[in-house]
Design a protein around this motif. Structure first.
Motif, PDB file in Angstrom:
ATOM      1  N   UNK A 124       0.924  -1.456   0.022  1.00  0.00           N
ATOM      2  CA  UNK A 124       0.070  -0.164  -0.007  1.00  0.00           C
ATOM      3  C   UNK A 124       1.060   1.243   0.032  1.00  0.00           C
ATOM      4  N   UNK A 125       1.952   1.197   0.864  1.00  0.00           N
ATOM      5  CA  UNK A 125       2.715   2.581   0.936  1.00  0.00           C
ATOM      6  C   UNK A 125       3.514   2.736  -0.377  1.00  0.00           C
ATOM      7  N   UNK A 126       3.904   1.658  -0.957  1.00  0.00           N
ATOM      8  CA  UNK A 126       4.679   1.692  -2.217  1.00  0.00           C
ATOM      9  C   UNK A 126       3.635   2.348  -3.222  1.00  0.00           C
ATOM     10  N   UNK A 127       2.489   1.872  -3.224  1.00  0.00           N
ATOM     11  CA  UNK A 127       1.472   2.478  -4.103  1.00  0.00           C
ATOM     12  C   UNK A 127       1.159   3.812  -4.026  1.00  0.00           C
ATOM     13  N   UNK A 128       1.001   4.213  -2.831  1.00  0.00           N
ATOM     14  CA  UNK A 128       0.777   5.581  -2.250  1.00  0.00           C
ATOM     15  C   UNK A 128       1.903   6.455  -2.988  1.00  0.00           C
ATOM     16  N   UNK A 129       3.189   5.930  -2.751  1.00  0.00           N
ATOM     17  CA  UNK A 129       4.290   6.790  -3.257  1.00  0.00           C
ATOM     18  C   UNK A 129       4.318   7.057  -4.649  1.00  0.00           C
ATOM     19  N   UNK A 130       3.748   5.784  -5.582  1.00  0.00           N
ATOM     20  CA  UNK A 130       3.689   5.947  -7.052  1.00  0.00           C
ATOM     21  C   UNK A 130       2.355   6.777  -7.442  1.00  0.00           C
ATOM     22  N   UNK A 131       1.403   6.776  -6.568  1.00  0.00           N
ATOM     23  CA  UNK A 131       0.435   7.719  -6.808  1.00  0.00           C
ATOM     24  C   UNK A 131       0.694   9.341  -6.744  1.00  0.00           C
ATOM     25  N   UNK A 132       1.337   9.654  -5.517  1.00  0.00           N
ATOM     26  CA  UNK A 132       1.909  10.752  -5.417  1.00  0.00           C
ATOM     27  C   UNK A 132       3.113  11.342  -6.280  1.00  0.00           C
ATOM     28  N   UNK A 133       3.766  10.337  -6.621  1.00  0.00           N
ATOM     29  CA  UNK A 133       4.804  10.748  -7.945  1.00  0.00           C
ATOM     30  C   UNK A 133       3.802  11.045  -8.998  1.00  0.00           C
ATOM     31  N   UNK A 134       2.726  10.338  -9.309  1.00  0.00           N
ATOM     32  CA  UNK A 134       2.025  10.615 -10.566  1.00  0.00           C
ATOM     33  C   UNK A 134       1.416  11.874 -10.338  1.00  0.00           C
TER      34      UNK A 134
ATOM     35  N   UNK B 121       4.471  10.650   5.780  1.00  0.00           N
ATOM     36  CA  UNK B 121       4.617  12.225   5.548  1.00  0.00           C
ATOM     37  C   UNK B 121       6.115  12.481   4.886  1.00  0.00           C
ATOM     38  N   UNK B 122       6.984  11.498   4.797  1.00  0.00           N
ATOM     39  CA  UNK B 122       7.986  11.575   4.037  1.00  0.00           C
ATOM     40  C   UNK B 122       7.838  11.476   2.447  1.00  0.00           C
ATOM     41  N   UNK B 123       6.809  10.696   2.239  1.00  0.00           N
ATOM     42  CA  UNK B 123       6.392  10.444   0.711  1.00  0.00           C
ATOM     43  C   UNK B 123       5.824  11.546   0.399  1.00  0.00           C
ATOM     44  N   UNK B 124       4.918  12.283   1.114  1.00  0.00           N
ATOM     45  CA  UNK B 124       4.232  13.750   0.638  1.00  0.00           C
ATOM     46  C   UNK B 124       5.399  14.594   0.535  1.00  0.00           C
ATOM     47  N   UNK B 125       6.394  14.729   1.220  1.00  0.00           N
ATOM     48  CA  UNK B 125       7.416  15.704   1.162  1.00  0.00           C
ATOM     49  C   UNK B 125       8.255  15.497  -0.185  1.00  0.00           C
ATOM     50  N   UNK B 126       8.301  13.875  -0.098  1.00  0.00           N
ATOM     51  CA  UNK B 126       9.445  13.760  -1.503  1.00  0.00           C
ATOM     52  C   UNK B 126       8.887  13.973  -2.879  1.00  0.00           C
ATOM     53  N   UNK B 127       7.457  13.942  -2.919  1.00  0.00           N
ATOM     54  CA  UNK B 127       6.796  13.958  -4.175  1.00  0.00           C
ATOM     55  C   UNK B 127       6.201  15.493  -4.414  1.00  0.00           C
ATOM     56  N   UNK B 128       5.013  15.749  -3.657  1.00  0.00           N
ATOM     57  CA  UNK B 128       4.398  16.905  -3.997  1.00  0.00           C
ATOM     58  C   UNK B 128       4.845  18.210  -3.111  1.00  0.00           C
ATOM     59  N   UNK B 129       5.578  17.761  -2.061  1.00  0.00           N
ATOM     60  CA  UNK B 129       6.049  18.749  -1.160  1.00  0.00           C
ATOM     61  C   UNK B 129       5.294  19.264  -0.015  1.00  0.00           C
ATOM     62  N   UNK B 130       5.633  20.063   0.835  1.00  0.00           N
ATOM     63  CA  UNK B 130       5.007  20.135   2.219  1.00  0.00           C
ATOM     64  C   UNK B 130       5.351  21.642   2.657  1.00  0.00           C
TER      65      UNK B 130
END
Length: 410
Positions: A66-76, A109-118
Motif C-alpha cells: 500500500x505504501x509503495x503504491x501511495x508513493x507511486x500515486x503521489x509521484x503521478x 509524511x516523507x512520501x508527501x514531502x518527497x513527491x508533491x512537497x509540504x
C-alpha cells in the motif's frame, strides 16, 4: 462492507487533467489526503473503505504494498500537476492510521514531502484509534512533523461502545488525548457519535464530561447514520435495535452544543466545535470551501479546479494499477457551474461564517428572508452592515434543519 463508488466518466489512464482545471493551481489552498484502508476489526456501523487482516488474507495487499503504491500515486500527482504547490494541509485518515505505528506514519509524511512537497507551516493531521496509541507513538509522530491528532472516542458509555462494536475501553480516549498533549500536540480532536440505540442523555453527558476532562481544543460530533450493508443495519432490520429517532437526535445535538459552548468550545461547522479559529481543522475547511486536494489511496476522492475523481476501492487492485504505471482512478466528473453553485451552498451554509447572500438567485434570496423570519437563519447577519451584503448564517434551530434550509436555497 464498504459503500459503493459513484458512477462517472472514464478517467484517463495517465491521470491527466484538462488544462482549465490546472489554471489557478497554487492560488487556491492545496491539500493531500492519504487513505489508510486497514483496521483491526470492523465496527458495526462503519461502511468506510476499510479491510481487516482476515478480509485481506487471500490477497497480496499489505501495508508495505500500500505504501509503495501511495508513493507511486503521489509521484503521478506531481507529474500531472506540473509544479504542484506544496501541500498546505495533509490529512491521514482511514481506516486506522495508527496501526501503521509512528514509524509507518513518518514514512507516509516523507512520501508527501518527497513527491508533491509540504509547506513549512502545513497542518498535518492523523486519525488514530486510542487503543493503538501510546506515549511513544505520539512522541514519534510529533517528531516526524505531525501537528494535529484526531482520536476516535465515539462514547464513554460501555454499553454504547458495545452497540457500535468499538473495541477501546471507555477511559482510553481521554488518556490518549493527555498523552498527545504531553508529547507536544497543541491541537487534539475527539470524535463523538450521538444517537446510538440505547444511549440515554446521561450516557451522552458522561461522554461530554470525558471530553471536557481531556482538555482538547476541538470536538467533532456526528449523529449516528445507519448505512446499508452494515452489521448495525442488519441488527435493526431484525428488530434487535430501534432505528435512531430524529427528535432524539435533535435533542442530543442541542445537549452537545450546550455543554461544549459552556466551556468555550464553539461551533464553526455544524458538526465541529473548537476553542478558537486557530484550532479549526484547516484541511476540512479546504473541502468546505471547494479548494484543491489530491486523495491518495484506495477509494480516495480528489478535486482539482472543478474536476473530481475517485480511486478503485480494493487495496490489491489499487496497487496493481499503479505497478503498471496506470492511474488508480475508477472514474471522474467535471463539475458544471450549477454543480459548483449547489455544492457551495450546501457546504458554506454549514459554516459559522455562513454563505454570502449575493451568490443566491433572487428567488433563493427571498427564501432566505423567509427562513430568517422562521428563525432558521440569523436575521442580523442576513441584513448585513454598512450597506454590505449580508450572509446566510444558521441559527441553532437552523443547524438542526440544515439540509432543509439548503433545499430551500437551491
Amino acid at each position: 462492507m464498504p459503500s459503493a463508488l459513484p458512477d462517472g466518466d472514464v478517467a484517463p489512464v495517465d491521470g491527466a487533467l484538462p488544462e482549465p482545471a490546472l489554471r489557478g493551481l497554487g492560488r487556491r489552498p492545496f491539500g493531500v489526503y492519504v487513505h489508510v484502508p486497514f483496521c483491526a476489526t470492523r465496527c458495526g456501523y462503519c461502511d468506510f473503505n476499510t479491510y481487516t487482516a482476515a478480509e485481506l488474507a487471500s490477497s497480496p495487499a499489505s501495508p508495505t504494498s500500500w505504501l509503495a503504491a501511495v508513493r507511486q500515486e503521489l509521484s503521478m500527482a506531481a507529474d500531472v500537476l506540473g509544479t504542484p504547490p506544496p501541500a498546505n494541509t495533509v490529512f491521514v485518515g482511514g481506516g486506522t492510521p495508527s496501526l501503521l505505528g509512528a514509524s509507518g506514519l513518518a514514512e507516509v509524511l516523507d512520501v508527501v514531502r518527497d513527491t508533491v512537497g509540504l509547506a513549512a507551516d502545513a497542518e498535518v493531521t492523523t486519525e488514530s484509534n486510542p487503543e493503538s496509541t501510546s506515549p511513544e507513538f505520539f512522541e514519534g509522530i510529533r517528531a516526524a512533523g505531525y501537528t494535529r491528532v484526531s482520536l476516535g472516542m465515539q462514547s464513554a458509555a460501555p454499553h454504547v461502545l458495545a452497540v457500535l462494536d468499538r473495541t477501546h475501553t471507555p477511559g482510553r480516549a481521554t488518556a490518549a488525548a493527555r498523552e498527545a498533549h504531553r508529547a507536544g500536540f497543541e491541537h487534539v480532536n475527539l470524535d463523538l457519535i450521538y444517537g446510538t440505540p440505547g444511549e440515554q442523555p446521561a450516557d451522552l453527558a458522561r461522554s461530554l464530561d470525558a471530553v471536557l476532562e481531556a482538555g482538547v481544543d476541538h470536538v467533532s460530533a456526528y449523529a449516528l447514520i445507519v448505512e446499508d450493508g452494515t452489521a448495525l443495519a442488519r441488527r435493526i432490520a431484525r428488530g434487535e435495535l430501534p432505528y435512531p429517532d430524529d427528535d432524539v437526535l435533535a435533542d442530543r445535538y442541542e445537549q452537545v452544543d450546550s455543554a461544549l459552548a459552556a466551556v468555550g468550545l464553539h461551533w464553526y461547522e455544524v458538526s465541529n466545535w473548537a476553542t478558537e479559529p486557530k484550532a479549526w481543522c484547516q484541511h476540512n475547511l479546504g473541502y468546505w470551501h471547494g479548494a484543491d486536494w489530491w486523495g491518495a489511496g484506495p477509494g480516495a476522492h480528489s478535486h482539482v479546479g472543478g474536476v473530481r475523481w475517485w480511486n478503485v476501492k480494493h487495496p490489491a487492485r489499487y496497487a496493481a494499477l499503479l505497478a503498471e504505471g496506470k492511474s488508480p482512478a475508477a472514474a471522474r466528473e467535471t463539475l458544471t457551474a450549477q454543480d459548483r453553485h449547489l455544492e457551495r451552498v450546501m457546504l458554506e451554509l454549514r459554516l459559522v461564517d455562513g454563505l454570502p447572500v449575493d451568490v443566491l438567485t433572487p428567488q433563493a434570496q427571498s427564501e432566505a428572508r423567509a427562513a430568517a423570519a422562521e428563525g432558521l437563519l440569523d436575521e442580523a447577519a442576513l441584513a448585513g452592515v454598512n450597506g454590505r451584503f449580508g450572509r446566510c448564517v444558521l441559527t441553532l434551530p437552523g443547524r438542526l434543519l440544515a439540509d432543509a434550509v439548503v433545499r430551500r436555497l437551491t
